[in-house]
Design a protein around this motif. Structure first.
Motif, PDB file in Angstrom:
ATOM      1  N   LEU A  96       0.828  -1.209   0.000  1.00 49.63           N
ATOM      2  CA  LEU A  96       0.000   0.000   0.000  1.00 49.63           C
ATOM      3  C   LEU A  96       0.862   1.259   0.000  1.00 49.63           C
ATOM      4  O   LEU A  96       0.599   2.218  -0.737  1.00 49.63           O
ATOM      5  N   GLU A  97       1.886   1.247   0.847  1.00 52.92           N
ATOM      6  CA  GLU A  97       2.754   2.420   0.952  1.00 52.92           C
ATOM      7  C   GLU A  97       3.462   2.688  -0.374  1.00 52.92           C
ATOM      8  O   GLU A  97       3.502   3.825  -0.844  1.00 52.92           O
ATOM      9  N   PHE A  98       4.012   1.653  -0.981  1.00 58.29           N
ATOM     10  CA  PHE A  98       4.705   1.838  -2.246  1.00 58.29           C
ATOM     11  C   PHE A  98       3.748   2.189  -3.382  1.00 58.29           C
ATOM     12  O   PHE A  98       4.140   2.877  -4.326  1.00 58.29           O
ATOM     13  N   SER A  99       2.521   1.749  -3.294  1.00 55.58           N
ATOM     14  CA  SER A  99       1.534   2.133  -4.294  1.00 55.58           C
ATOM     15  C   SER A  99       1.297   3.642  -4.256  1.00 55.58           C
ATOM     16  O   SER A  99       1.116   4.289  -5.296  1.00 55.58           O
ATOM     17  N   TRP A 100       1.305   4.203  -3.052  1.00 55.90           N
ATOM     18  CA  TRP A 100       1.190   5.659  -2.904  1.00 55.90           C
ATOM     19  C   TRP A 100       2.435   6.339  -3.477  1.00 55.90           C
ATOM     20  O   TRP A 100       2.333   7.361  -4.156  1.00 55.90           O
ATOM     21  N   TYR A 101       3.605   5.755  -3.220  1.00 59.22           N
ATOM     22  CA  TYR A 101       4.852   6.310  -3.765  1.00 59.22           C
ATOM     23  C   TYR A 101       4.803   6.373  -5.290  1.00 59.22           C
ATOM     24  O   TYR A 101       5.276   7.335  -5.900  1.00 59.22           O
ATOM     25  N   ILE A 102       4.251   5.335  -5.902  1.00 55.87           N
ATOM     26  CA  ILE A 102       4.172   5.287  -7.360  1.00 55.87           C
ATOM     27  C   ILE A 102       3.261   6.390  -7.889  1.00 55.87           C
ATOM     28  O   ILE A 102       3.543   7.008  -8.920  1.00 55.87           O
ATOM     29  N   TYR A 104       2.669   9.294  -6.364  1.00 56.33           N
ATOM     30  CA  TYR A 104       3.205  10.624  -6.025  1.00 56.33           C
ATOM     31  C   TYR A 104       4.727  10.558  -5.887  1.00 56.33           C
ATOM     32  O   TYR A 104       5.273  10.661  -4.782  1.00 56.33           O
ATOM     33  N   PRO A 105       5.438  10.400  -7.001  1.00 58.02           N
ATOM     34  CA  PRO A 105       6.893  10.182  -6.940  1.00 58.02           C
ATOM     35  C   PRO A 105       7.695  11.320  -6.314  1.00 58.02           C
ATOM     36  O   PRO A 105       8.644  11.070  -5.568  1.00 58.02           O
ATOM     37  N   ILE A 112      11.525   9.845   1.410  1.00 61.69           N
ATOM     38  CA  ILE A 112      12.653   8.910   1.502  1.00 61.69           C
ATOM     39  C   ILE A 112      13.932   9.637   1.890  1.00 61.69           C
ATOM     40  O   ILE A 112      14.688   9.179   2.752  1.00 61.69           O
ATOM     41  N   LYS A 113      14.182  10.784   1.264  1.00 61.53           N
ATOM     42  CA  LYS A 113      15.388  11.542   1.617  1.00 61.53           C
ATOM     43  C   LYS A 113      15.324  12.027   3.066  1.00 61.53           C
ATOM     44  O   LYS A 113      16.327  12.023   3.772  1.00 61.53           O
ATOM     45  N   ALA A 114      14.145  12.431   3.499  1.00 60.53           N
ATOM     46  CA  ALA A 114      14.003  12.957   4.859  1.00 60.53           C
ATOM     47  C   ALA A 114      14.278  11.895   5.915  1.00 60.53           C
ATOM     48  O   ALA A 114      14.847  12.196   6.978  1.00 60.53           O
ATOM     49  N   PHE A 115      13.897  10.638   5.633  1.00 59.96           N
ATOM     50  CA  PHE A 115      13.995   9.590   6.648  1.00 59.96           C
ATOM     51  C   PHE A 115      15.133   8.596   6.408  1.00 59.96           C
ATOM     52  O   PHE A 115      15.226   7.604   7.124  1.00 59.96           O
ATOM     53  N   THR A 116      15.983   8.878   5.429  1.00 57.96           N
ATOM     54  CA  THR A 116      17.168   8.041   5.232  1.00 57.96           C
ATOM     55  C   THR A 116      18.233   8.452   6.243  1.00 57.96           C
ATOM     56  O   THR A 116      18.592   9.626   6.336  1.00 57.96           O
ATOM     57  N   LYS A 117      18.729   7.488   6.980  1.00 58.95           N
ATOM     58  CA  LYS A 117      19.649   7.747   8.089  1.00 58.95           C
ATOM     59  C   LYS A 117      20.919   8.448   7.624  1.00 58.95           C
ATOM     60  O   LYS A 117      21.562   8.021   6.665  1.00 58.95           O
ATOM     61  N   ASN A 118      21.273   9.536   8.303  1.00 55.17           N
ATOM     62  CA  ASN A 118      22.536  10.245   8.035  1.00 55.17           C
ATOM     63  C   ASN A 118      22.919  11.054   9.266  1.00 55.17           C
ATOM     64  O   ASN A 118      22.210  11.032  10.278  1.00 55.17           O
ATOM     65  N   ASP A 119      24.013  11.773   9.190  1.00 52.85           N
ATOM     66  CA  ASP A 119      24.531  12.484  10.363  1.00 52.85           C
ATOM     67  C   ASP A 119      24.194  13.966  10.389  1.00 52.85           C
ATOM     68  O   ASP A 119      24.762  14.716  11.190  1.00 52.85           O
ATOM     69  N   THR A 120      23.293  14.419   9.540  1.00 53.83           N
ATOM     70  CA  THR A 120      22.988  15.848   9.488  1.00 53.83           C
ATOM     71  C   THR A 120      22.089  16.265  10.653  1.00 53.83           C
ATOM     72  O   THR A 120      21.340  15.465  11.205  1.00 53.83           O
ATOM     73  N   ASP A 121      22.143  17.535  10.970  1.00 53.92           N
ATOM     74  CA  ASP A 121      21.304  18.072  12.043  1.00 53.92           C
ATOM     75  C   ASP A 121      19.823  17.960  11.681  1.00 53.92           C
ATOM     76  O   ASP A 121      18.987  17.686  12.548  1.00 53.92           O
ATOM     77  N   PHE A 184       9.562   3.575  -8.973  1.00 50.79           N
ATOM     78  CA  PHE A 184       9.110   3.060  -7.684  1.00 50.79           C
ATOM     79  C   PHE A 184       8.501   1.667  -7.809  1.00 50.79           C
ATOM     80  O   PHE A 184       8.448   0.924  -6.835  1.00 50.79           O
ATOM     81  N   GLU A 185       8.039   1.305  -8.995  1.00 52.45           N
ATOM     82  CA  GLU A 185       7.515  -0.043  -9.188  1.00 52.45           C
ATOM     83  C   GLU A 185       8.617  -1.082  -8.990  1.00 52.45           C
ATOM     84  O   GLU A 185       8.423  -2.105  -8.322  1.00 52.45           O
ATOM     85  N   MET A 186       9.789  -0.807  -9.560  1.00 52.52           N
ATOM     86  CA  MET A 186      10.920  -1.711  -9.400  1.00 52.52           C
ATOM     87  C   MET A 186      11.379  -1.755  -7.943  1.00 52.52           C
ATOM     88  O   MET A 186      11.676  -2.822  -7.395  1.00 52.52           O
TER      89      MET A 186
END
Length: 208
Positions: A96-102, A104-105, A112-121, A184-186
């Protein structure tokens, strides 16, 4: 958050500003985004943007709040259609989640960028802001699952699955940064395939 002046704008102008923010943050993330590009896309002056949002960070979280609310609302509408089996529901929920991604890319790229783990503030602030909400959603969407087949205590089992999903998602999101977000389908097929394989391992230790 927006200032009162933002809410005085007509709906079309608010939407133009929001759309410009989605496009910019989806393409560049927060750190590399440019308010100059945002105002050009929105058709407003830079001074106006900061009358509506005190800082770029305020604007970023406004856009992210709106997008995540849209995603959650879409998932809530379909939650009653999902299986009551824990592992089947997890897979169905991810579809369901990925269907929404497809659908609204651009919005999905920003999430995805917001919640991808990194060291930024900004990532640390994002996790601090949304961390509790993420847990609430997890326990909410599993509230009516069938627990009769669990070997162990319900809460401990759900906690363990939550920790697995957190680690799996962090790893997967980090890896797909190198892939084309437009496909996003792939990505969905790859995610569901890997998730299903690990779930089979989990089931062996959890289900009677």
């Amino acid at each position: 958050m927006p200032t009162p002046l933002f809410w005085e704008l007509d709906t079309e102008k608010q939407q133009n500003i929001f759309t410009a923010g989605v496009s910019e943050f989806a393409d560049y993330g927060y750190e590399n985004s440019s308010t100059n590009r945002i105002v050009r896309k929105a058709g407003i002056s830079k001074g106006s943007l900061f009358k509506y949002f005190p800082t770029k960070e305020d604007f970023y979280f406004y856009v992210l709040d709106e997008i995540t609310a849209e995603l959650i609302s879409s998932l809530e509408e379909k939650i009653n259609t999902l299986s009551t089996d824990l592992f089947q529901r997890i897979v169905e929920f991810s579809v369901l989640e990925f269907s929404w991604y497809i659908l609204y890319p651009e919005k999905s790229k920003m999430i995805i960028k917001a919640f991808t783990k990194n060291d930024t503030d900004i990532y640390k602030k994002t996790i601090l802001k949304y961390g509790n909400r993420e847990q609430e959603i997890y326990y909410w969407f599993l509230q009516d699952i069938d627990t009769t087949q669990f070997r162990w205590n319900r809460q401990k089992t759900l906690d363990m699955v939550k920790w697995f999903l957190k680690g799996f998602n962090d790893d997967f999101l980090t890896r797909i940064q190198k892939q084309a977000y437009s496909d996003f389908e792939m990505i969905k097929k790859e995610y569901v395939k890997e998730l299903s394989e690990y779930i089979e391992i989990l089931k062996a230790g959890i289900v009677k």
